[in-house]
Design a protein around this motif. Sequence first.
Motif, PDB file in Angstrom:
ATOM      1  N   LYS A 157       0.811  -1.221   0.000  1.00  0.00           N
ATOM      2  CA  LYS A 157       0.000   0.000   0.000  1.00  0.00           C
ATOM      3  C   LYS A 157       0.844   1.272   0.000  1.00  0.00           C
ATOM      4  O   LYS A 157       0.335   2.372  -0.247  1.00  0.00           O
ATOM      5  N   ASP A 158       2.147   1.147   0.285  1.00  0.00           N
ATOM      6  CA  ASP A 158       3.025   2.319   0.312  1.00  0.00           C
ATOM      7  C   ASP A 158       3.868   2.449  -0.954  1.00  0.00           C
ATOM      8  O   ASP A 158       4.792   3.261  -1.007  1.00  0.00           O
ATOM      9  N   GLU A 159       3.547   1.671  -1.993  1.00  0.00           N
ATOM     10  CA  GLU A 159       4.331   1.697  -3.223  1.00  0.00           C
ATOM     11  C   GLU A 159       3.580   2.419  -4.347  1.00  0.00           C
ATOM     12  O   GLU A 159       2.362   2.355  -4.431  1.00  0.00           O
ATOM     13  N   ARG A 160       4.357   3.078  -5.189  1.00  0.00           N
ATOM     14  CA  ARG A 160       3.819   3.636  -6.431  1.00  0.00           C
ATOM     15  C   ARG A 160       3.942   2.585  -7.519  1.00  0.00           C
ATOM     16  O   ARG A 160       4.879   1.787  -7.534  1.00  0.00           O
ATOM     17  N   VAL A 161       3.011   2.606  -8.459  1.00  0.00           N
ATOM     18  CA  VAL A 161       2.956   1.561  -9.481  1.00  0.00           C
ATOM     19  C   VAL A 161       2.916   2.187 -10.865  1.00  0.00           C
ATOM     20  O   VAL A 161       2.179   3.156 -11.098  1.00  0.00           O
ATOM     21  N   MET A 162       3.697   1.616 -11.769  1.00  0.00           N
ATOM     22  CA  MET A 162       3.651   2.012 -13.171  1.00  0.00           C
ATOM     23  C   MET A 162       3.421   0.767 -14.014  1.00  0.00           C
ATOM     24  O   MET A 162       4.048  -0.272 -13.795  1.00  0.00           O
ATOM     25  N   LEU A 163       2.489   0.860 -14.975  1.00  0.00           N
ATOM     26  CA  LEU A 163       2.254  -0.205 -15.938  1.00  0.00           C
ATOM     27  C   LEU A 163       2.467   0.375 -17.327  1.00  0.00           C
ATOM     28  O   LEU A 163       1.926   1.446 -17.636  1.00  0.00           O
ATOM     29  N   PHE A 164       3.214  -0.333 -18.165  1.00  0.00           N
ATOM     30  CA  PHE A 164       3.441   0.162 -19.519  1.00  0.00           C
ATOM     31  C   PHE A 164       3.681  -0.998 -20.476  1.00  0.00           C
ATOM     32  O   PHE A 164       4.017  -2.116 -20.072  1.00  0.00           O
ATOM     33  N   THR A 165       3.475  -0.713 -21.749  1.00  0.00           N
ATOM     34  CA  THR A 165       3.569  -1.743 -22.791  1.00  0.00           C
ATOM     35  C   THR A 165       4.620  -1.323 -23.804  1.00  0.00           C
ATOM     36  O   THR A 165       4.311  -0.622 -24.766  1.00  0.00           O
ATOM     37  N   PRO A 166       5.867  -1.771 -23.636  1.00  0.00           N
ATOM     38  CA  PRO A 166       6.890  -1.513 -24.654  1.00  0.00           C
ATOM     39  C   PRO A 166       6.705  -2.451 -25.841  1.00  0.00           C
ATOM     40  O   PRO A 166       5.659  -3.084 -25.984  1.00  0.00           O
ATOM     41  N   LYS A 167       7.722  -2.588 -26.657  1.00  0.00           N
ATOM     42  CA  LYS A 167       7.601  -3.353 -27.895  1.00  0.00           C
ATOM     43  C   LYS A 167       7.904  -4.844 -27.720  1.00  0.00           C
ATOM     44  O   LYS A 167       7.986  -5.571 -28.704  1.00  0.00           O
ATOM     45  N   ASP A 168       8.067  -5.322 -26.490  1.00  0.00           N
ATOM     46  CA  ASP A 168       8.443  -6.726 -26.290  1.00  0.00           C
ATOM     47  C   ASP A 168       7.248  -7.637 -26.019  1.00  0.00           C
ATOM     48  O   ASP A 168       7.401  -8.749 -25.535  1.00  0.00           O
ATOM     49  N   ALA A 169       6.020  -7.165 -26.323  1.00  0.00           N
ATOM     50  CA  ALA A 169       4.798  -7.956 -26.137  1.00  0.00           C
ATOM     51  C   ALA A 169       4.614  -8.401 -24.686  1.00  0.00           C
ATOM     52  O   ALA A 169       4.071  -9.471 -24.412  1.00  0.00           O
ATOM     53  N   LYS A 170       5.053  -7.568 -23.776  1.00  0.00           N
ATOM     54  CA  LYS A 170       4.878  -7.828 -22.355  1.00  0.00           C
ATOM     55  C   LYS A 170       4.242  -6.608 -21.697  1.00  0.00           C
ATOM     56  O   LYS A 170       4.500  -5.461 -22.091  1.00  0.00           O
ATOM     57  N   LEU A 171       3.409  -6.866 -20.703  1.00  0.00           N
ATOM     58  CA  LEU A 171       2.934  -5.783 -19.850  1.00  0.00           C
ATOM     59  C   LEU A 171       3.925  -5.671 -18.696  1.00  0.00           C
ATOM     60  O   LEU A 171       4.114  -6.611 -17.928  1.00  0.00           O
ATOM     61  N   ASN A 172       4.587  -4.533 -18.609  1.00  0.00           N
ATOM     62  CA  ASN A 172       5.570  -4.290 -17.560  1.00  0.00           C
ATOM     63  C   ASN A 172       4.899  -3.654 -16.352  1.00  0.00           C
ATOM     64  O   ASN A 172       4.122  -2.706 -16.496  1.00  0.00           O
ATOM     65  N   ILE A 173       5.214  -4.160 -15.174  1.00  0.00           N
ATOM     66  CA  ILE A 173       4.668  -3.647 -13.917  1.00  0.00           C
ATOM     67  C   ILE A 173       5.849  -3.281 -13.017  1.00  0.00           C
ATOM     68  O   ILE A 173       6.629  -4.156 -12.639  1.00  0.00           O
ATOM     69  N   ASN A 174       5.987  -2.008 -12.702  1.00  0.00           N
ATOM     70  CA  ASN A 174       7.050  -1.549 -11.821  1.00  0.00           C
ATOM     71  C   ASN A 174       6.437  -1.013 -10.536  1.00  0.00           C
ATOM     72  O   ASN A 174       5.505  -0.204 -10.577  1.00  0.00           O
ATOM     73  N   ALA A 175       6.956  -1.453  -9.408  1.00  0.00           N
ATOM     74  CA  ALA A 175       6.520  -0.973  -8.103  1.00  0.00           C
ATOM     75  C   ALA A 175       7.724  -0.377  -7.381  1.00  0.00           C
ATOM     76  O   ALA A 175       8.820  -0.965  -7.405  1.00  0.00           O
ATOM     77  N   SER A 176       7.520   0.770  -6.746  1.00  0.00           N
ATOM     78  CA  SER A 176       8.671   1.418  -6.120  1.00  0.00           C
ATOM     79  C   SER A 176       8.263   2.208  -4.883  1.00  0.00           C
ATOM     80  O   SER A 176       7.132   2.674  -4.753  1.00  0.00           O
ATOM     81  N   LYS A 177       9.208   2.304  -3.978  1.00  0.00           N
ATOM     82  CA  LYS A 177       9.145   3.246  -2.866  1.00  0.00           C
ATOM     83  C   LYS A 177      10.580   3.681  -2.596  1.00  0.00           C
ATOM     84  O   LYS A 177      11.503   3.273  -3.320  1.00  0.00           O
ATOM     85  N   ALA A 178      10.805   4.505  -1.598  1.00  0.00           N
ATOM     86  CA  ALA A 178      12.114   5.115  -1.408  1.00  0.00           C
ATOM     87  C   ALA A 178      13.236   4.076  -1.407  1.00  0.00           C
ATOM     88  O   ALA A 178      13.308   3.219  -0.514  1.00  0.00           O
ATOM     89  N   GLY A 179      14.095   4.139  -2.422  1.00  0.00           N
ATOM     90  CA  GLY A 179      15.270   3.281  -2.472  1.00  0.00           C
ATOM     91  C   GLY A 179      15.009   1.826  -2.796  1.00  0.00           C
ATOM     92  O   GLY A 179      15.927   0.995  -2.676  1.00  0.00           O
ATOM     93  N   PHE A 180      13.781   1.479  -3.233  1.00  0.00           N
ATOM     94  CA  PHE A 180      13.449   0.070  -3.486  1.00  0.00           C
ATOM     95  C   PHE A 180      12.536  -0.025  -4.700  1.00  0.00           C
ATOM     96  O   PHE A 180      11.507   0.640  -4.769  1.00  0.00           O
ATOM     97  N   ASN A 181      12.948  -0.849  -5.674  1.00  0.00           N
ATOM     98  CA  ASN A 181      12.171  -1.011  -6.900  1.00  0.00           C
ATOM     99  C   ASN A 181      11.984  -2.490  -7.203  1.00  0.00           C
ATOM    100  O   ASN A 181      12.891  -3.304  -6.995  1.00  0.00           O
ATOM    101  N   ARG A 182      10.802  -2.821  -7.738  1.00  0.00           N
ATOM    102  CA  ARG A 182      10.530  -4.185  -8.198  1.00  0.00           C
ATOM    103  C   ARG A 182       9.939  -4.117  -9.595  1.00  0.00           C
ATOM    104  O   ARG A 182       9.199  -3.194  -9.922  1.00  0.00           O
ATOM    105  N   LYS A 183      10.260  -5.134 -10.400  1.00  0.00           N
ATOM    106  CA  LYS A 183       9.797  -5.162 -11.782  1.00  0.00           C
ATOM    107  C   LYS A 183       9.221  -6.532 -12.104  1.00  0.00           C
ATOM    108  O   LYS A 183       9.826  -7.555 -11.791  1.00  0.00           O
ATOM    109  N   PHE A 184       8.040  -6.528 -12.743  1.00  0.00           N
ATOM    110  CA  PHE A 184       7.382  -7.758 -13.181  1.00  0.00           C
ATOM    111  C   PHE A 184       7.004  -7.604 -14.653  1.00  0.00           C
ATOM    112  O   PHE A 184       6.819  -6.495 -15.152  1.00  0.00           O
ATOM    113  N   LYS A 185       6.881  -8.739 -15.336  1.00  0.00           N
ATOM    114  CA  LYS A 185       6.389  -8.743 -16.716  1.00  0.00           C
ATOM    115  C   LYS A 185       5.425  -9.902 -16.899  1.00  0.00           C
ATOM    116  O   LYS A 185       5.662 -10.995 -16.382  1.00  0.00           O
ATOM    117  N   ILE A 186       4.320  -9.650 -17.630  1.00  0.00           N
ATOM    118  CA  ILE A 186       3.414 -10.727 -18.006  1.00  0.00           C
ATOM    119  C   ILE A 186       3.111 -10.603 -19.498  1.00  0.00           C
ATOM    120  O   ILE A 186       3.163  -9.502 -20.051  1.00  0.00           O
TER     121      ILE A 186
END
Length: 254
Positions: free
Chosen positions: A87-116
């Motif tokens: 609940k304390d993370e910001r989320v970004m979803l975007f669709t680059p050219k690799d046919a994946k939905l990218n999901i990035n979650a971040s808070k101060a000094g910590f980032n996570r990345k997922f792809k589906i």
Amino acid sequence: MEIELGTSGFPVFRDWIGLLKVAGEEHTLVCSQEGIKVLSMDPSHVLMVDTNIGANLFDKYKVEGDGVEKVSINVIELGRFLERIGKDERVMLFTPKDAKLNINASKAGFNRKFKIPIMEPYEDEVPEPKITFKSSSRLTIKAFEIATKDGGLVSEHIKVTLNDAQMVIDAVGDVGSATSEWTKDSDDLLDLKGEEDCVATFTLSYISEIVRALKPLADVVKLELSSDMPIKIIGECTNEQVKATFFLAPLIGV
């Protein structure tokens, strides 16, 4: 598509994705300048969902190309990843050219990345229903949930009756029956209108799933009905950026 959500908007978006699961695993998100819309049917063609989420919910919202972008995804898999985000993370979803939905979650000094994976969209468009409804009601989702759970004690389907005097939900099975009745003086029944007596029977599991999915987003549901026709269930969502409507086909001869 590129969207970004802060800590207030993300829970709404996550619950909205959960709403889509009721009508199956795979859905096409139609992203336009106004927001994201989904109109699709479950694989059995019994249930239709018509829902959208406004662009103003997002802190950042961008659609590439000619202003309309279609993103077909498995919402079960997407939901699993979204549940991992705090609940304390910001989320970004975007669709680059690799046919994946990218999901990035971040808070101060910590980032996570997922792809589906992004899936191929369905070619056939779902037509919007054209039904004339003769009766309608508005009631609290809590009351609707109680009635459906009562019905589940005895049966796998429920009968809904609407007229200008009352609303009734009946369930009858081998072990007994359960009936919920509301009249116009009920605190839970907020509105009731009827041109004629309208009665139809529905599969309870679908109704229960709709209620479960709407509950995090809406306090009130509106039901529209004509005899032996699909029921229209509208969630009156507390966030004005979310619109959610379901159409459920009736059981005939039950």
